[in-house]
Design an enzyme around this catalytic site. Structure first.
Site, PDB file in Angstrom:
ATOM      1  N   GLY A   1       5.048  -1.048   2.836  1.00 17.99           N
ATOM      2  CA  GLY A   1       4.237   0.137   2.588  1.00 17.99           C
ATOM      3  C   GLY A   1       5.032   1.421   2.523  1.00 17.99           C
TER       4      GLY A   1
ATOM      5  N   HIS B   1       0.819  -1.208   0.000  1.00 16.37           N
ATOM      6  CA  HIS B   1       0.000   0.000   0.000  1.00 16.37           C
ATOM      7  C   HIS B   1       0.859   1.267   0.000  1.00 16.37           C
ATOM      8  CE1 HIS B   1       0.944   0.634   4.305  1.00 16.37           C
ATOM      9  NE2 HIS B   1       0.903  -0.685   4.362  1.00 16.37           N
ATOM     10  N   ASP B   2       0.400   2.245  -0.750  1.00 19.03           N
ATOM     11  CA  ASP B   2       0.947   3.608  -0.738  1.00 19.03           C
ATOM     12  C   ASP B   2       2.360   3.709  -1.291  1.00 19.03           C
ATOM     13  OD1 ASP B   2      -1.425   4.580   0.793  1.00 19.03           O
ATOM     14  OD2 ASP B   2      -0.540   3.367   2.387  1.00 19.03           O
TER      15      ASP B   2
END
Length: 335
Positions: free
Chosen positions: A228, A210-211
């Site tokens: 992440g 994520h991200d």
């Protein structure tokens, strides 16, 4: 992109669509068409090109707006899905109601497009690939991307901070090859986004969490794992089985040796390796391959060379308050 009208299944629902696909045997001509359409030897960027065996020249089918759309009877395509011209959808595929599939896309058997997902033109989903998720937010994939066998792209993140119901996002550029069993997750919160640029080669079993922000023209060898919020700039190269700690920055034209565990930033143009990755010097071979001159590597007035100035700024940035510092230096001759 024009919306293609999908004829309803005879009795509606998944069971009806599947029964429709099996109620009568396929003709020999249709069987041949399916085999040609879904042969894994086809070129993903020129899916319908074939070679004339008589004179050795390559023949191409007409542009996508002249190609027929092919939907296998055993595929389940929601009537609200939007399909471009000339798409090919194999057996046991699923396309959800909010999906948009671009012109000349190919979905091999058992691939799926879920949620608010957009595929650009000429994308290829290999057998078992899953793109998108039934979550708030979106997954947007540009043109000419290949999603490998059983890859999962645009799924929910594995971050405990994610709150069910929050929007989450993934955007991928063009001309990326994402190989088998790779996973790429959406962002963990509405204010962020997972981003991948253009022309990246992401080999088998990689993970982009994520991200993350991944630039363009990078090569990730098998089992490259990004936690992440990792940032990877452009033209970086990883060897196999490497792990990158969350929030680390990987500079442009850097190289990470196989089996490395990266827990701090890697400045531009540098090479690192080790169980706790340590700087090993400049990525000389990579720089030469990308056209950097010997003068830039050996100039006595190094501070005036734009390449060096960029590297120094990269190092300075890594010591900002919200960054992790840079990998420690270790000579190749040290044990």
């Amino acid at each position: 992109m024009e919306k293609q009208k999908i004829p309803p299944s005879p009795a509606g629902g998944m069971s009806s669509a599947l029964s429709f696909g099996f109620r009568r045997p396929l003709s020999l001509a249709l069987r041949g068409l399916i085999l040609r359409r879904f042969s894994s030897s086809s070129n993903p960027l020129h899916c319908f090109a074939e070679e004339d065996k008589h004179d050795g020249t390559e023949k191409r089918d007409p542009p996508h707006h002249n190609r027929p759309t092919f939907i296998h009877p055993a595929a389940i395509v929601h009537p609200e899905a939007i399909l471009g011209q000339g798409v090919s959808i194999g057996p046991f595929c699923t396309i959800g109601p909010s999906a948009k599939v671009g012109n000349a896309c190919q979905l091999y058997p058992g691939s799926h497009v879920f949620g608010n997902t957009e595929l650009g033109d000429n994308c290829v989903l290999m057998v078992g690939a899953v793109v998108g998720d039934d979550l708030p937010g979106h997954t947007v994939i540009g043109c000419n991307n290949t999603i490998g066998h059983h890859a999962v792209v645009g799924a929910k993140c594995q971050d405990m901070k994610y709150k069910p119901g929050n929007e989450c996002f993934l955007e991928i550029g063009a001309n990326n090859e994402i190989r088998e069993h790779t996973s790429i997750h959406r962002s963990s919160k509405p204010s962020d986004i997972t981003v991948i640029g253009d022309n990246n080669l992401i080999m088998g079993s990689c993970h982009i969490a994520h991200d993350c922000k991944v630039g363009s023209n990078n090569v990730f060898a098998n089992n490259t794992l990004l936690a992440g919020h990792v940032v990877v700039e452009d033209h970086a190269h990883t060897a196999g089985a490497i792990v990158v700690h969350q929030f680390c920055h990987i500079g442009s034209f850097s190289f990470i040796g196989g089996g490395s565990v990266v827990s701090q930033d890697i400045p531009k143009y540098m090479m690192v390796s080790g169980e706790r990755a340590q700087l090993r010097g400049l990525n000389l071979e990579g720089l030469r391959r990308h056209g950097f001159s010997v003068a830039e590597e050996q100039d006595e007035e190094l501070v005036l060379v734009p390449t060096v100035r960029s590297m120094l700024q990269s190092i300075r940035d890594s010591f900002a308050e919200d960054r992790r510092g840079i990998c420690k230096f270790r000579s190749w001759i040290e044990t």
